[in-house]
Design a protein around this motif. Structure first.
Motif, PDB file in Angstrom:
ATOM      1  N   VAL A   1      -4.378  23.941  11.528  1.00 35.00           N
ATOM      2  CA  VAL A   1      -3.193  22.993  11.519  1.00 35.00           C
ATOM      3  C   VAL A   1      -2.808  22.312  12.718  1.00 35.00           C
ATOM      4  O   VAL A   1      -2.714  21.303  12.733  1.00 35.00           O
ATOM      5  CB  VAL A   1      -2.085  23.898  10.704  1.00 35.00           C
ATOM      6  CG1 VAL A   1      -0.682  23.187  10.731  1.00 35.00           C
ATOM      7  CG2 VAL A   1      -2.471  24.672   9.331  1.00 35.00           C
ATOM      8  N   LEU A   2      -2.683  23.355  13.623  1.00 36.21           N
ATOM      9  CA  LEU A   2      -2.312  22.728  14.878  1.00 36.21           C
ATOM     10  C   LEU A   2      -3.499  21.360  15.374  1.00 36.21           C
ATOM     11  O   LEU A   2      -3.013  20.602  16.212  1.00 36.21           O
ATOM     12  CB  LEU A   2      -1.961  23.609  16.261  1.00 36.21           C
ATOM     13  CG  LEU A   2      -0.590  24.292  15.810  1.00 36.21           C
ATOM     14  CD1 LEU A   2      -0.178  25.071  16.912  1.00 36.21           C
ATOM     15  CD2 LEU A   2       0.451  23.341  15.256  1.00 36.21           C
ATOM     16  N   GLY A   3      -4.599  21.973  15.439  1.00 32.49           N
ATOM     17  CA  GLY A   3      -5.808  21.242  15.756  1.00 32.49           C
ATOM     18  C   GLY A   3      -5.680  19.724  14.784  1.00 32.49           C
ATOM     19  O   GLY A   3      -5.748  18.762  15.181  1.00 32.49           O
TER      20      GLY A   3
ATOM     21  N   TYR B   1      -2.971  17.483  16.273  1.00 29.91           N
ATOM     22  CA  TYR B   1      -3.589  16.905  17.201  1.00 29.91           C
ATOM     23  C   TYR B   1      -4.363  15.598  17.021  1.00 29.91           C
ATOM     24  O   TYR B   1      -4.182  14.606  17.321  1.00 29.91           O
ATOM     25  CB  TYR B   1      -4.361  17.714  18.280  1.00 29.91           C
ATOM     26  CG  TYR B   1      -4.985  16.963  19.561  1.00 29.91           C
ATOM     27  CD1 TYR B   1      -4.382  17.094  20.656  1.00 29.91           C
ATOM     28  CD2 TYR B   1      -6.343  16.561  19.402  1.00 29.91           C
ATOM     29  CE1 TYR B   1      -4.708  16.343  21.821  1.00 29.91           C
ATOM     30  CE2 TYR B   1      -6.834  16.018  20.430  1.00 29.91           C
ATOM     31  CZ  TYR B   1      -6.063  15.795  21.799  1.00 29.91           C
ATOM     32  OH  TYR B   1      -6.679  15.278  22.565  1.00 29.91           O
ATOM     33  N   LEU B   2      -5.066  15.892  16.109  1.00 31.22           N
ATOM     34  CA  LEU B   2      -6.105  14.749  15.570  1.00 31.22           C
ATOM     35  C   LEU B   2      -5.281  13.471  14.901  1.00 31.22           C
ATOM     36  O   LEU B   2      -5.542  12.348  15.057  1.00 31.22           O
ATOM     37  CB  LEU B   2      -7.124  15.143  14.611  1.00 31.22           C
ATOM     38  CG  LEU B   2      -8.152  16.136  14.916  1.00 31.22           C
ATOM     39  CD1 LEU B   2      -9.214  16.510  14.032  1.00 31.22           C
ATOM     40  CD2 LEU B   2      -8.969  15.241  16.163  1.00 31.22           C
ATOM     41  N   ALA B   3      -4.129  13.935  14.082  1.00 31.05           N
ATOM     42  CA  ALA B   3      -3.345  12.973  13.160  1.00 31.05           C
ATOM     43  C   ALA B   3      -2.397  12.251  14.157  1.00 31.05           C
ATOM     44  O   ALA B   3      -2.137  11.164  14.088  1.00 31.05           O
ATOM     45  CB  ALA B   3      -2.847  13.447  12.036  1.00 31.05           C
ATOM     46  N   GLU B   4      -1.765  13.317  15.144  1.00 30.93           N
ATOM     47  CA  GLU B   4      -0.565  12.520  15.687  1.00 30.93           C
ATOM     48  C   GLU B   4      -0.526  12.596  17.096  1.00 30.93           C
ATOM     49  O   GLU B   4      -0.050  11.459  17.756  1.00 30.93           O
ATOM     50  CB  GLU B   4       0.709  13.353  15.239  1.00 30.93           C
ATOM     51  CG  GLU B   4       1.931  13.148  15.638  1.00 30.93           C
ATOM     52  CD  GLU B   4       2.631  11.736  15.025  1.00 30.93           C
ATOM     53  OE1 GLU B   4       2.208  11.478  13.945  1.00 30.93           O
ATOM     54  OE2 GLU B   4       3.289  11.282  15.553  1.00 30.93           O
TER      55      GLU B   4
ATOM     56  N   ILE C   1      -9.714  23.293   6.844  1.00 31.68           N
ATOM     57  CA  ILE C   1      -8.136  23.392   7.122  1.00 31.68           C
ATOM     58  C   ILE C   1      -7.799  22.235   7.927  1.00 31.68           C
ATOM     59  O   ILE C   1      -7.037  21.267   7.728  1.00 31.68           O
ATOM     60  CB  ILE C   1      -7.672  24.728   7.554  1.00 31.68           C
ATOM     61  CG1 ILE C   1      -7.963  25.757   6.615  1.00 31.68           C
ATOM     62  CG2 ILE C   1      -6.133  24.602   8.004  1.00 31.68           C
ATOM     63  CD1 ILE C   1      -7.741  27.161   7.247  1.00 31.68           C
ATOM     64  N   MET C   2      -8.785  21.997   9.083  1.00 26.20           N
ATOM     65  CA  MET C   2      -8.516  21.076   9.883  1.00 26.20           C
ATOM     66  C   MET C   2      -8.397  19.611   9.418  1.00 26.20           C
ATOM     67  O   MET C   2      -7.411  18.772   9.618  1.00 26.20           O
ATOM     68  CB  MET C   2      -9.101  21.048  11.370  1.00 26.20           C
ATOM     69  CG  MET C   2      -8.893  20.398  12.578  1.00 26.20           C
ATOM     70  SD  MET C   2     -10.015  20.437  13.647  1.00 26.20           S
ATOM     71  CE  MET C   2      -9.524  22.031  14.643  1.00 26.20           C
ATOM     72  N   LEU C   3      -9.639  19.347   8.722  1.00 29.98           N
ATOM     73  CA  LEU C   3      -9.647  18.051   8.455  1.00 29.98           C
ATOM     74  C   LEU C   3      -8.800  17.612   7.336  1.00 29.98           C
ATOM     75  O   LEU C   3      -8.450  16.496   7.030  1.00 29.98           O
ATOM     76  CB  LEU C   3     -11.177  17.814   7.890  1.00 29.98           C
ATOM     77  CG  LEU C   3     -12.236  17.704   9.076  1.00 29.98           C
ATOM     78  CD1 LEU C   3     -13.487  17.707   8.579  1.00 29.98           C
ATOM     79  CD2 LEU C   3     -11.872  16.842  10.113  1.00 29.98           C
ATOM     80  N   THR C   4      -8.495  18.529   6.475  1.00 28.36           N
ATOM     81  CA  THR C   4      -7.435  18.311   5.129  1.00 28.36           C
ATOM     82  C   THR C   4      -6.039  18.130   5.650  1.00 28.36           C
ATOM     83  O   THR C   4      -5.226  17.285   5.405  1.00 28.36           O
ATOM     84  CB  THR C   4      -7.348  19.210   3.963  1.00 28.36           C
ATOM     85  OG1 THR C   4      -7.600  20.575   4.667  1.00 28.36           O
ATOM     86  CG2 THR C   4      -8.288  18.890   3.025  1.00 28.36           C
ATOM     87  N   ALA C   5      -5.970  18.948   7.012  1.00 30.95           N
ATOM     88  CA  ALA C   5      -4.615  18.791   7.503  1.00 30.95           C
ATOM     89  C   ALA C   5      -4.334  17.392   8.241  1.00 30.95           C
ATOM     90  O   ALA C   5      -3.425  17.028   8.096  1.00 30.95           O
ATOM     91  CB  ALA C   5      -4.210  20.010   8.518  1.00 30.95           C
ATOM     92  N   GLU C   6      -5.371  17.072   8.894  1.00 27.87           N
ATOM     93  CA  GLU C   6      -5.251  15.736   9.397  1.00 27.87           C
ATOM     94  C   GLU C   6      -4.986  14.540   8.489  1.00 27.87           C
ATOM     95  O   GLU C   6      -4.017  13.733   8.667  1.00 27.87           O
ATOM     96  CB  GLU C   6      -6.543  15.203  10.099  1.00 27.87           C
ATOM     97  CG  GLU C   6      -6.638  14.120  10.983  1.00 27.87           C
ATOM     98  CD  GLU C   6      -7.954  13.431  11.343  1.00 27.87           C
ATOM     99  OE1 GLU C   6      -8.723  14.225  11.167  1.00 27.87           O
ATOM    100  OE2 GLU C   6      -7.974  12.363  11.852  1.00 27.87           O
TER     101      GLU C   6
END
Lengths: 327, 310
Positions: free
Chosen positions: B112-114, B117-120, B178-183
């Motif tokens: 989620v935190l990754g 970082y990627l999105a925001e 998780i990381m790619l869907t969170a982004e």
């Protein structure tokens, strides 16, 4: 969604020094967490290479072309596994491409009512959710008994043909490849469906307007326009097929042989790791398995990078640049 | 000519061939072109139906063979020894839940935190491009290699097979999902909301915690549920990180532990009928867990798209 009440009471004010410090710290933390992913990929490559080093030094490139795997004599080679991986993946991908593209066309070209479309789409998506090991179990108890009579009939009557030169005893290459087909079908279907759905409806209507039949439109206009996405889906399906482990470990037979027959037991790289790793005794044993893992890693990384690259090139043939990254 | 302009206007209004009344077209099957088209349609339909058959067959077999063993003892007893009758798969269910929980504890914060970082935080930077690329590569990583990684790190370091090693292996598989869907979920939050917050003097951190994460929560949760479903079903990474055990988990936790997936694999090769039946019963339980998680994730994602559409 409304912000929490405490936030609203304060209305607008500049952030305090403490909030600035927390902000900087938080940004660092997210950066470190994100960077962790890159670190892990690097670690995977480095650690597996390091563990494989003794075997790489001892056997060199000959490891990849040798046919013998005998832990007792200290002889290791993975040619049968490489051939088995290639053959099972090729059959699986070829079948999955035929079925996957057919389903993708069926889902996008308005053959069936919307509600039926969404049911079929969900069924294919759920195929991807079933765990690999359950497919293996299903393969043993359903697929093999179903196809065995047909396969053995082929062997009896057409046994002179190399592809049918052995009978299907129980496990073998063909049942493994069939189950592999089902497992990569959702990947191929989902990505090629997106590609076909993205074709400009005007192109399709222009073809209809010129008097083309539905299938002349599909074969002549829709599929060629979306071919890049379809190729990409097939390459990514291949990437999944190469690394698929459990169903193959249960169905392929783990036999260290190279046979032209579809019904003969065989082995794949991933299945070799799954079957041999738990009982690896000596460091050299382990080194040889790590060498095989490294070969598998390189193979799948190359195929997956190729697939992503094909999909990300847009239809005009541009290599992904800054514009593609910002999308 | 009039009909032509008429249909163009209709097309411009709604770019879909649904508006055309196909029934009025003359489609004689005696013409070769229409005949070929008809045959291809039938062939395509048959292929699509055949593709749906395996799922039906798998589910029927699970209910038929796995349902036969369904009882309370299945959840409370230990698996039978070779040649014995009775028993259950209680230790494997607990083992699977434990290892998935461990993997979730590792992969959810990182993912989620990754994704934040990627999105925001730094979406356009070279670092983000590298991380995104690595996450894509991890999605395609053969699951057995995740097991090899956990073996070379956790097992060799601690000197024993344990749920911790299994959790690390599964976390590696769940992290990129998780990381790619969170982004994706965070990116889909409208810019107006974060701009309004920044205008009121919120720091980026406050924007993330008070605006982006709560708004993107359904999308993020979708990714988490799908990742949990994927992790629960994985077998290969557990084979030589957690191995198997015939007994209940003790307080030590750092010891070989049973899991549903490995139980299915081991018992599928068993010559004993009772153990084969348990392989099917375990499959039924496992598929039930995985399907509930998957369908839950899909329902949430539909809700999330509906919300962002408003």
């Amino acid at each position: 969604m409304s912000p929490p009440t405490q936030q609203r009471e304060k209305i607008a004010r500049p952030p305090t020094a403490r909030e600035h410090a927390v902000d900087r710290l938080f940004k660092w933390v997210t950066g470190i967490f994100a960077g962790f992913t890159a670190l892990v990929v690097a670690l995977i490559v480095i650690l597996i290479t390091k563990q494989a080093m003794p075997a790489i030094l001892k056997y060199g490139p000959g490891f990849v072309v040798s046919r013998h795997w005998d832990a007792g004599k200290g002889q290791f080679g993975i040619l049968p596994e490489i051939v088995g991986t290639m053959v099972s993946s090729t059959i699986g991908v070829a079948l999955a491409a035929v079925f996957g593209i057919a389903v993708a066309v069926f889902l996008t070209e308005e053959f069936i009512p919307r509600w039926l479309e969404s049911i079929l789409k969900n069924v294919i998506t759920l195929l991807a959710a079933i765990p690999s090991v359950v497919y293996g179990l299903w393969g043993i108890f359903v697929v093999i008994p179903t196809i065995r009579p047909g396969c053995n009939w082929l062997h009896e009557h057409l046994g002179w043909f190399p592809l049918f030169s052995t009978p299907l005893l129980s496990v073998g290459l063909l049942p493994a490849a069939l189950v592999l087909t089902i497992m990569i079908l959702p990947t191929v279907t989902a990505i090629s469906r997106d590609a076909i759905a993205a074709v400009d409806p005007l192109l399709r209507e222009a073809a209809f307007g010129m008097g083309a039949t539905r299938w002349e439109t599909i074969v002549g206009v829709t599929l060629p326009t979306s071919k890049r996405g379809i190729y990409g889906s097939i390459v990514l399906g291949l990437g999944r097929a190469l690394g698929e482990t459990m169903a193959l470990a249960m169905l392929v037979g783990s036999a260290n042989v190279i046979s032209p027959s579809l019904f003969s037991p065989a082995d794949t790289l991933a299945a070799l790791l799954a079957n041999k790793f738990p009982e690896a005794a000596s460091p050299l044993d382990l080194g040889a398995l790590m060498y095989a893992a490294l070969v598998l890693l390189i193979l799948t990384l190359l195929v997956n990078m190729g697939g992503e690259w094909i999909i990300r090139r847009d239809s005009t043939g541009n290599v992904p640049g800054k514009e593609a990254a910002s999308k | 000519m009039t009909t032509n302009t008429h249909s163009t206007a209709a097309l411009a209004a709604a770019p879909s061939i649904r508006k055309v009344d196909l029934e009025q077209l003359d489609r004689s099957l005696r013409r070769p072109r229409t005949l070929v088209s008809f045959c291809l349609s039938v062939l395509c339909g048959i292929l699509a139906l055949l593709a749906a058959l395996p799922l039906l067959s798998v589910l029927l077999m699970l209910i038929w063979r796995g349902g036969a063993r369904l009882s309370l003892a299945l959840f409370t007893d230990l698996p039978p020894a070779a040649g014995m009758q009775g028993g259950g798969i209680g230790n494997a269910i607990i083992g699977t839940l434990l290892v998935v929980l461990l993997a979730a504890l590792i992969s959810i914060p990182l993912g989620v935190l990754g994704g934040v970082y990627l999105a925001e935080i730094n979406p356009e930077g070279p670092g983000a491009a590298v991380v995104r690329f690595c996450a894509k590569l991890l999605t395609g990583l053969p699951s057995i290699l995740a097991g090899v990684f956990a073996y070379t790190t956790v097992v060799l370091l601690t000197g024993r097979f344990s749920p911790l090693a299994g959790g690390v292996a599964l976390a590696l598989i769940m992290l990129p999902i998780i990381m790619l869907t969170a982004e994706e979920a965070i990116r889909s939050v409208g810019a107006e909301m974060s701009e309004a917050a920044i205008g009121m003097g919120a720091t980026q951190t406050q924007v993330v915690w008070h605006i982006l994460l709560p708004t993107a929560a359904p999308g993020i949760l979708t990714g988490v549920l799908l990742a949990l479903a994927r992790g629960a079903g994985e077998t290969a990474p557990l084979l030589f990180t957690m191995t198997f055990s015939d007994y209940w988990l003790t307080r030590h936790l750092m010891e070989p532990t049973a899991s549903l997936a490995v139980l299915i694999f081991n018992f599928s090769k068993s010559p004993f009928e009772a153990q084969k039946e348990f392989a099917w019963a375990a499959s039924l339980v496992l598929v039930f867990i995985v399907l509930v998680l998957t369908l839950g994730g899909q329902a949430l994602s539909r809700q999330a798209t509906k919300m962002s559409g408003l």
